[in-house]
Every structure is written in C-alpha cells, then in structure tokens.
Scaffold this active site. Structure first.
Site, mmCIF file in Angstrom:
data_model
loop_
_atom_site.group_PDB
_atom_site.id
_atom_site.type_symbol
_atom_site.label_atom_id
_atom_site.label_comp_id
_atom_site.label_asym_id
_atom_site.label_seq_id
_atom_site.Cartn_x
_atom_site.Cartn_y
_atom_site.Cartn_z
ATOM 1 N N SER A 124 34.549 10.919 56.993
ATOM 2 C CA SER A 124 33.399 11.455 57.732
ATOM 3 C C SER A 124 33.329 12.973 57.594
ATOM 4 O O SER A 124 34.332 13.630 57.330
ATOM 5 C CB SER A 124 33.542 11.096 59.211
ATOM 6 O OG SER A 124 32.548 11.739 59.971
ATOM 7 N N SER A 125 32.129 13.500 57.820
ATOM 8 C CA SER A 125 31.962 14.958 57.890
ATOM 9 C C SER A 125 31.779 15.444 59.321
ATOM 10 O O SER A 125 31.617 16.653 59.547
ATOM 11 C CB SER A 125 30.739 15.382 57.065
ATOM 12 O OG SER A 125 30.925 15.039 55.714
ATOM 13 N N GLY A 139 24.146 15.854 60.442
ATOM 14 C CA GLY A 139 23.642 16.485 59.216
ATOM 15 C C GLY A 139 24.382 16.060 57.964
ATOM 16 O O GLY A 139 24.356 16.767 56.960
ATOM 17 N N ASN A 167 24.957 6.713 60.780
ATOM 18 C CA ASN A 167 24.923 7.276 59.430
ATOM 19 C C ASN A 167 23.495 7.643 59.069
ATOM 20 O O ASN A 167 22.998 8.649 59.536
ATOM 21 C CB ASN A 167 25.568 6.360 58.384
ATOM 22 C CG ASN A 167 25.821 7.119 57.098
ATOM 23 O OD1 ASN A 167 25.947 8.339 57.114
ATOM 24 N ND2 ASN A 167 25.889 6.430 55.970
ATOM 25 N N THR A 225 22.884 11.355 62.572
ATOM 26 C CA THR A 225 23.979 11.447 63.507
ATOM 27 C C THR A 225 23.477 12.241 64.697
ATOM 28 O O THR A 225 22.405 12.815 64.632
ATOM 29 C CB THR A 225 25.139 12.171 62.791
ATOM 30 O OG1 THR A 225 25.399 11.455 61.614
ATOM 31 C CG2 THR A 225 26.374 12.314 63.626
#
Ligand code: DON
Length: 554
Positions: free
Chosen positions: A437-438, A458, A386, A366
């Site tokens: 998502s993070s 990350g 991703n 990312t």
C-alpha cells in the site's frame, strides 16, 4: 517611517491576503473528506468520546456518505498516538483470499486482464469492520452501537453534495453492476445535489453490526450472504476467508526530521518508509534555501522521489510474506549514498536509476481523516476501496461496495498497475498476503508533544503528497491550510516523468524542463487532511480543497 520600514509594513499588510485561514479549535478536531462524517466525529468528541471513538464513528459514517472510498468492504490503516505518548498501528488491510493464485489475472497468453480492477474477482478480504472493532475494543471508551448510530441514521437518507452527485453520475463502473446502478444511480435517474440518498440495505447491515458486533460481518448472517453472493458470481472470498481475517497490530515506523519526530506507517504500507527515506535525502541538503516551489527545490525533491520509488518497487511488500529490509533502507549512510547520486542541476533518467543496495539488516479511491481529542490523543486513519467505488460491485441485499485492492499487488511483476506503479516479485500475489500500500497516516511530534496529524488518499501519490504538506509546514512555515493548498508535484521513478498540478509558474516549468525533466500535468497529487497544533495550543485544521471535506472542532 523610513522607506525600508514602510516597505516592511506594506509587506506585512499584504501577507495575510496570501494566507488561507485554517479552521481553528481550542480542544478537539476532526478533518475528514465529507462534511456529514466530520460532524458525526465532532458530536462524539463533544459527548466525551476519545479520538478512537470518533474515528470509529467517522469510519462508519463515511461508508454511507462517501461511497467512492468510505467503506465496509475495503481496508486500511489506523495510526494512534495516545496522550501518554504510547503509539500503535492497526493494519486492517485486505488480504488475498486463500484461493488466490499468482497468475490469476493473466489470460492464456500471459496478458494482464481487467479482472484485478472490476467485478467480483478483484476484491481482497475486507478488513475495515475488523480493524475499527479492534481499535474500539482496545482503545475506545463509548459503547460500540452508539458509534455506529450516526451511520445508521445517515443510511436512512442524507442530502448528497454537489460533488457526490457529480461523481455518482459520472462513474461508468457502477453502471455495469445492477445492484450498484439501482442504489447509486437510481437506474439512470441520477441524484441531483441535495436529494436524499437512501440506503436501506446498508442501514440494515450496519444495524446488524451494531447489535451483534463485528463477528456479524465475518461469521454471521451478513458473512453468509456475502460469501454466497461471491460464490454465485465467480468471486473467491469464502466464509473461511472471512472467518480467518485478522487485523494486525504493528509497531509504527519512527524517524526524525529537522527537530521533529515522525511516527508513521510501517509495511505493508510503503508510505512511512517512503517519507522517511526521501526526507532523509532532503535533511542535509539545502533544497529549501532555494525557496518554496523554486525549480531547483522541486528538482531536488523530485530526484529524491525517483530514487525512493525505485527501491519501493524492489524491496517493499507485506512483511509477513517478504523480508522487507527496513533498517537498511533507512540506514543513514545508505541514504547519503543515494543522495550523493543526485545532480543538483540535471535530471537523472529513471532507466539509469535502479534500486540501491541497502546494507543487510535483521530483517484513483481512498480517504483519510485526522482526529485530535480534548485529552490530546490523536488518530490518523486512511482506508480505501482502492479505485473509485472499488470493483463496482454492491453486494446484493447488503448494500456495501467491494474493493479492488487485488490490483495493488504486482499482478504481473514488471508491468504497471492502476497507478502506473511498476512492482516486483516481492509484491506478487500469494494466498493470505496483503498487497503493498501507499497509504501514509502520519503523526509528527515536537519536543515530545503532538505537533501534526496528517494523511491522504491518492494512490501512489499519497506518499509524495503527504511529504510535501509536511515539508510546507516544517521547512516553509506554512499553516495547515496553506500547506495543503500549495500546488504539488510527483515523481514515481517509472514512468519517467515529473507530474505537476496546476499552479506552478510557466517560468518554473521551463526551468525544470531545461534541467532535463519530462514534465506533464496532472489534476491532483493526493487529497490531504491535516491538523497542526499551533504554538498557542490551538488546533489548526486544513481540509483539502481539491476535494469536498470539512475541518471542524470545538
Ligand atoms: O493502498 C493503496 O496504496 C491504494 N489502494 C490507495 C488507493 C487510493 O488512494 C485511491 N485514491 N485516490
């Protein structure tokens, strides 16, 4: 001079030796993960463009110069705070194609295949071009084509940096797909640093998007070629999927921490809720009194991480498909009850920590860049394919790589994904749904004024990486660069281990083990790109030296 003031004077002389200087600018700044892209953004700002204009230019430039993550074929989140105080969040996350099914990545015996990771079937419907276009239409000020021009120029050839050359040489994924191998690896005649990477097909695609607008990508010639290539290669994305793609404008999540207001990413990001919940557990603890990187402080923060990630696995998903109990998960009493289960001297086991029961409520690549313009508008933008180089596929004739975002779903609930995240039913695959998502683009305010713009790539470590940089600034008084340089750690509940970057002292590691943590070492916890507004009004930019980015401004 008394011995005491001599010692103090000596200490003060020594201090700067430990402080890395951030890049400073008086008016405006861009911090991005690749230098050509940073320069493209600064040029737009100098020409009078606003932060959103610069974000569009940087977003398209990275699609050319940072192929591991910069993209047209992926998606992401843009958080904007206007100088007026108005905030908004553009969700241009990829969506599952209409023909996606819950078990599409399981073989006949119910085992997970690699199809969510590699090749045509791993891609979700890309949102990047749509999201950047909506941002531009609503909040930009410069002509669209002018903002894509730097990317088109870079596609004619730009000198690759040492790290891009290394990365292109070392990826086995790109070698599996002939078009990717031809463009990015010259069929085995790998790029050396400073050689020009020339991308005529991508340049042409960008040129069409510049001339005909974003519809070109979703309905025009580019869309038709893209959908035809998908069909020819067993992929799922159809012309209808492209036509139906929509960016969703959402209300950012907000919270507060020790006198700072936090504006951050709402679901389908799990990150904003993550930092607010974890920092909620930290706020009334005295963890920081132990000192930065002290074992007792790391222990407490890691236990907060463990508890949040257990909740994440159960309760977070695309809010358009699953009722995420946001208010309950951020409820003060709930957070206190979670904090009360932390033993300051002993690690819990993840098997004993389950998701909590919040009160019912109304409801590996990312990249991130942070921008502040001369008016004080701020953009935090994280977007992604991703995995590194996404699913490895470059669409023939169109020159752009595709994402493997489908792996962010729980392809098989209960089994770990690429990032080792164990996720539940809430995040199972459904047509049209966005994978959880993070990504955590975040903005901090102090006394109602812009204070910090931050975010990172990350994977699952984005959330903990972004939080630690914020804590380093707010709780430990570090400048933007020091806050990013300091070694970081990560715990995500499952697997039950505390992962440390290099740089923690062996004594600290021993103390963590003696508290019961299973410790392992990892290369990086995210790559953070941040801007902090100093007390004197100057902007201080920190670019993560774990990567090859650049902060610059004027
Ligand atoms: O949205 C997410 O959480 C992931 N797709 C992010 C992937 C990522 O950060 C990989 N980069 N290192």
């Amino acid at each position: 001079m008394s011995p005491r003031s001599l010692a103090l004077a000596l200490l003060l002389c020594l201090l700067p030796a430990f402080a890395a200087h951030p890049v400073r600018a008086r008016r405006a700044m861009v911090v991005a993960q690749e230098p050509h892209a940073t320069d493209a953004g600064v040029a737009v700002l100098k020409a009078g463009g606003n932060a959103v204009d610069a974000a569009v230019a940087v977003g398209f430039a990275l699609a050319v110069t940072h192929p591991t993550a910069g993209n047209l074929g992926g998606g992401g989140f843009l958080l904007l705070r206007k100088a007026s105080g108005e905030t908004t969040f553009l969700d241009f996350r990829e969506r599952a194609p209409a023909n996606a099914t819950r078990d599409m990545y399981l073989d006949s015996s119910g085992k997970l295949t690699r199809d969510s990771l590699e090749g045509w079937r791993a891609a979700g419907v890309p949102g990047t071009v749509h999201g950047l276009a909506l941002a531009h239409r609503k909040y930009g000020s410069k002509p669209w084509a002018e903002l894509i021009a730097p990317a088109i120029r870079l596609a004619r050839g730009f000198p690759v940096t040492y790290s891009v050359a290394q990365s292109l040489k070392n990826t086995k994924l790109l070698a599996k797909f002939p078009e990717s191998r031809r463009i990015f690896q010259r069929d085995g005649k790998f790029f050396e640093p400073d050689e020009l990477l020339v991308q005529p097909e991508l340049g042409n695609t960008l040129d069409r998007i510049a001339r005909f607008g974003p519809r070109e990508f979703y309905e025009g010639e580019v869309a038709k070629k893209f959908a035809a290539a998908m069909a020819a290669n067993g992929g799922l994305i159809s012309l209808d999927d492209l036509k139906n793609y929509r960016t969703v404008e959402r209300k950012p999540l907000t919270g507060a921490y020790r006198g700072y207001d936090i504006v951050t990413a709402p679901p389908p990001s799990s990150g904003g809720l993550g930092i607010l919940q974890m920092m909620g557990m930290l706020e009334s603890s005295n963890y920081a009194a132990h000192g930065h990187a002290a074992a007792a402080a790391i222990h407490f923060v890691a236990e907060a991480m463990r508890r949040y990630y257990a909740d994440r696995s159960e309760y977070l998903a695309d809010p358009d498909f699953f009722k995420v109990p946001v208010t309950g998960l951020l409820d003060k009493a709930y957070i206190s009850s979670r904090r009360a289960t932390i033993d300051p001297s002993r690690a819990s086991t993840s098997d004993s920590i389950r998701q909590g029961t919040p009160p019912a409520s109304e409801s590996a690549e990312t990249t991130h860049f942070s921008i502040v313009d001369a008016q004080g508008n701020a953009v935090a933008l994280t977007y992604t394919l991703n995995g590194s180089y996404g699913n490895g596929v470059t669409v023939p004739g169109l020159g752009f790589l595709l994402n493997n975002e489908m792996d962010d779903f729980a392809a098989k609930p209960g089994e770990p994904n690429m990032f080792g995240l164990v996720q539940g039913e809430a995040n199972a695959i459904q047509p049209g749904k966005r994978p959880l998502s993070s990504m955590t683009p975040t903005i901090l305010l102090k006394d109602g004024k812009l204070f910090m713009v931050v975010g990172a790539p990350g994977g699952s470590r984005i959330i903990t990486g972004v939080m630690q940089v914020i804590l380093n600034v707010v709780d430990f008084g570090m400048n933007a660069q020091d806050a990013i340089d300091a070694p970081r750690f990560h715990h995500q509940w499952q697997p039950d281990k505390l992962s440390l970057e290099k740089g923690f002292s062996p004594d600290t590691v021993a103390l963590l083990k003696s508290r019961g943590h299973t410790v392992d070492s990892i290369s990086t916890v995210a790559n953070v790109e941040a801007i902090v507004v100093q007390k004197d009004g100057w902007l201080a930019g920190g670019s993560d030296r774990r990567s090859h980015g650049k902060a610059a401004g004027y």
